[in-house]
Scaffold this motif. Structure first.
Motif, PDB file in Angstrom:
ATOM      1  N   LEU A  93      52.966  32.777  32.177  1.00  0.00           N
ATOM      2  CA  LEU A  93      53.406  31.868  33.614  1.00  0.00           C
ATOM      3  C   LEU A  93      52.281  32.465  35.054  1.00  0.00           C
ATOM      4  N   LEU A  94      51.788  33.142  34.449  1.00  0.00           N
ATOM      5  CA  LEU A  94      50.542  33.051  35.955  1.00  0.00           C
ATOM      6  C   LEU A  94      50.160  31.992  36.190  1.00  0.00           C
ATOM      7  N   LEU A  95      49.460  31.575  34.462  1.00  0.00           N
ATOM      8  CA  LEU A  95      49.011  30.237  34.807  1.00  0.00           C
ATOM      9  C   LEU A  95      49.970  28.485  35.355  1.00  0.00           C
ATOM     10  N   GLN A  96      51.407  28.983  35.106  1.00  0.00           N
ATOM     11  CA  GLN A  96      52.619  28.612  35.622  1.00  0.00           C
ATOM     12  C   GLN A  96      52.589  28.441  37.258  1.00  0.00           C
ATOM     13  N   ARG A  97      52.189  29.406  37.467  1.00  0.00           N
ATOM     14  CA  ARG A  97      52.185  30.086  39.028  1.00  0.00           C
ATOM     15  C   ARG A  97      50.589  29.483  40.290  1.00  0.00           C
ATOM     16  N   LYS A  98      49.946  29.091  38.884  1.00  0.00           N
ATOM     17  CA  LYS A  98      48.851  28.753  39.777  1.00  0.00           C
ATOM     18  C   LYS A  98      48.484  29.770  39.406  1.00  0.00           C
ATOM     19  N   VAL A  99      48.141  31.363  39.594  1.00  0.00           N
ATOM     20  CA  VAL A  99      47.191  32.571  40.555  1.00  0.00           C
ATOM     21  C   VAL A  99      45.939  31.708  40.447  1.00  0.00           C
ATOM     22  N   GLN A 100      45.381  31.566  39.325  1.00  0.00           N
ATOM     23  CA  GLN A 100      44.285  31.295  38.793  1.00  0.00           C
ATOM     24  C   GLN A 100      43.861  30.714  40.670  1.00  0.00           C
ATOM     25  N   ASN A 101      44.534  29.803  41.166  1.00  0.00           N
ATOM     26  CA  ASN A 101      43.818  29.422  42.608  1.00  0.00           C
ATOM     27  C   ASN A 101      43.864  30.412  43.650  1.00  0.00           C
ATOM     28  N   ARG A 102      44.970  31.718  43.518  1.00  0.00           N
ATOM     29  CA  ARG A 102      44.892  32.086  44.980  1.00  0.00           C
ATOM     30  C   ARG A 102      43.872  33.687  44.327  1.00  0.00           C
ATOM     31  N   VAL A 103      42.811  33.866  43.244  1.00  0.00           N
ATOM     32  CA  VAL A 103      42.312  34.796  43.001  1.00  0.00           C
ATOM     33  C   VAL A 103      41.474  35.528  44.115  1.00  0.00           C
ATOM     34  N   PRO A 122      48.079  52.053  31.482  1.00  0.00           N
ATOM     35  CA  PRO A 122      48.385  50.629  31.928  1.00  0.00           C
ATOM     36  C   PRO A 122      48.062  49.360  30.456  1.00  0.00           C
ATOM     37  N   GLU A 123      48.321  49.987  29.674  1.00  0.00           N
ATOM     38  CA  GLU A 123      47.380  49.969  27.894  1.00  0.00           C
ATOM     39  C   GLU A 123      49.193  48.942  27.972  1.00  0.00           C
ATOM     40  N   GLN A 124      50.122  49.236  27.491  1.00  0.00           N
ATOM     41  CA  GLN A 124      51.011  47.678  27.854  1.00  0.00           C
ATOM     42  C   GLN A 124      51.470  47.815  28.936  1.00  0.00           C
ATOM     43  N   CYS A 125      50.846  47.855  30.017  1.00  0.00           N
ATOM     44  CA  CYS A 125      51.773  46.957  31.438  1.00  0.00           C
ATOM     45  C   CYS A 125      51.340  45.556  31.890  1.00  0.00           C
ATOM     46  N   HIS A 126      51.706  44.995  32.515  1.00  0.00           N
ATOM     47  CA  HIS A 126      51.912  44.094  32.703  1.00  0.00           C
ATOM     48  C   HIS A 126      50.217  43.980  33.976  1.00  0.00           C
ATOM     49  N   ARG A 127      50.144  44.577  34.369  1.00  0.00           N
ATOM     50  CA  ARG A 127      49.496  44.770  35.543  1.00  0.00           C
ATOM     51  C   ARG A 127      47.959  45.034  34.982  1.00  0.00           C
ATOM     52  N   SER A 128      47.736  45.911  33.097  1.00  0.00           N
ATOM     53  CA  SER A 128      45.997  45.398  32.830  1.00  0.00           C
ATOM     54  C   SER A 128      46.210  43.822  32.279  1.00  0.00           C
ATOM     55  N   VAL A 129      46.874  42.611  32.004  1.00  0.00           N
ATOM     56  CA  VAL A 129      47.549  41.130  32.056  1.00  0.00           C
ATOM     57  C   VAL A 129      46.423  40.787  33.025  1.00  0.00           C
ATOM     58  N   LEU A 130      47.845  41.185  33.858  1.00  0.00           N
ATOM     59  CA  LEU A 130      47.029  40.942  35.246  1.00  0.00           C
ATOM     60  C   LEU A 130      45.860  40.760  35.530  1.00  0.00           C
ATOM     61  N   VAL A 131      44.751  41.794  35.886  1.00  0.00           N
ATOM     62  CA  VAL A 131      43.801  42.635  36.294  1.00  0.00           C
ATOM     63  C   VAL A 131      42.588  42.210  35.118  1.00  0.00           C
ATOM     64  N   ASP A 132      43.265  41.198  33.557  1.00  0.00           N
ATOM     65  CA  ASP A 132      42.333  40.443  32.189  1.00  0.00           C
ATOM     66  C   ASP A 132      41.875  39.010  32.969  1.00  0.00           C
ATOM     67  N   PHE A 133      43.395  38.972  33.618  1.00  0.00           N
ATOM     68  CA  PHE A 133      43.334  37.267  33.912  1.00  0.00           C
ATOM     69  C   PHE A 133      42.064  36.481  35.334  1.00  0.00           C
ATOM     70  N   ILE A 134      42.734  37.902  36.246  1.00  0.00           N
ATOM     71  CA  ILE A 134      41.965  37.392  37.616  1.00  0.00           C
ATOM     72  C   ILE A 134      40.283  37.557  36.907  1.00  0.00           C
ATOM     73  N   LYS A 135      40.157  38.316  35.825  1.00  0.00           N
ATOM     74  CA  LYS A 135      38.581  38.431  35.430  1.00  0.00           C
ATOM     75  C   LYS A 135      37.839  37.615  35.264  1.00  0.00           C
ATOM     76  N   GLN A 136      38.388  36.443  34.426  1.00  0.00           N
ATOM     77  CA  GLN A 136      38.507  35.198  34.467  1.00  0.00           C
ATOM     78  C   GLN A 136      37.715  34.179  34.982  1.00  0.00           C
ATOM     79  N   TYR A 137      39.025  34.576  36.812  1.00  0.00           N
ATOM     80  CA  TYR A 137      38.274  33.326  36.741  1.00  0.00           C
ATOM     81  C   TYR A 137      36.724  33.780  38.994  1.00  0.00           C
ATOM     82  N   ASN A 138      37.130  35.068  38.328  1.00  0.00           N
ATOM     83  CA  ASN A 138      36.130  36.361  39.010  1.00  0.00           C
ATOM     84  C   ASN A 138      35.155  37.143  37.775  1.00  0.00           C
TER      85      ASN A 138
END
Length: 147
Positions: A93-103, A122-138
């Motif tokens: 969903l983050l990829l579809q929304r192009k969040v990687q372009n907004r990092v 945070p272990e089973q929360c989307h915020r941990s997935v979100l920051v892992d996603f962001i870290k891929q781009y920064n």
């Protein structure tokens, strides 16, 4: 750059505020789909914005593009998908929304950004997935979960 996350549930307002102050957060990004529920207590959108901006000098933003969809949330809560499937669905969903372009834009909003959700840990929360996603781009960011 330091990036933090926090969940408001199981925290008093005092604990919540102290964690943000100790981490020197200057911008909080609300990543909840629904942030106006009566169950949110002090973390209802308008109340939280008032507290953060008027007493703590922390900018408040609500960004639904960073929230999971209601379908993903419902399926996970009803145990129709595993945590692993949830992570994959949310990341897609983050990829579809192009969040990687907004990092870079997101990270430029403050010296210490904090992503907010309701889950206590945070272990089973989307915020941990979100920051892992962001870290891929920064790769420069250092993540701290405020608990």
């Amino acid at each position: 750059m330091k990036v933090t996350t926090i969940g408001f549930s199981k925290k008093s307002l005092e604990q919540f505020v102290n964690l943000l102050k100790e981490a020197e957060v200057d911008c909080l990004i609300d990543t909840r789909l629904n942030n106006t529920s009566q169950l949110s207590g002090f973390a209802k959108k308008n109340d939280l914005k008032f507290i953060l901006e008027n007493f703590l000098n922390i900018n408040y933003l609500h960004d639904k593009e960073l929230a999971p969809s209601s379908e993903i949330l419902t399926d996970y809560k009803k145990k129709l998908m595993s945590w692993e499937d949830y992570k994959v669905s949310y990341t897609n969903l983050l990829l579809q929304r192009k969040v990687q372009n907004r990092v870079d834009e997101l990270l430029s909003l403050g010296k210490t950004i904090c992503f907010l959700c309701s889950e206590h840990q945070p272990e089973q929360c989307h915020r941990s997935v979100l920051v892992d996603f962001i870290k891929q781009y920064n790769k420069q960011i250092v993540v701290q979960h405020l608990c």
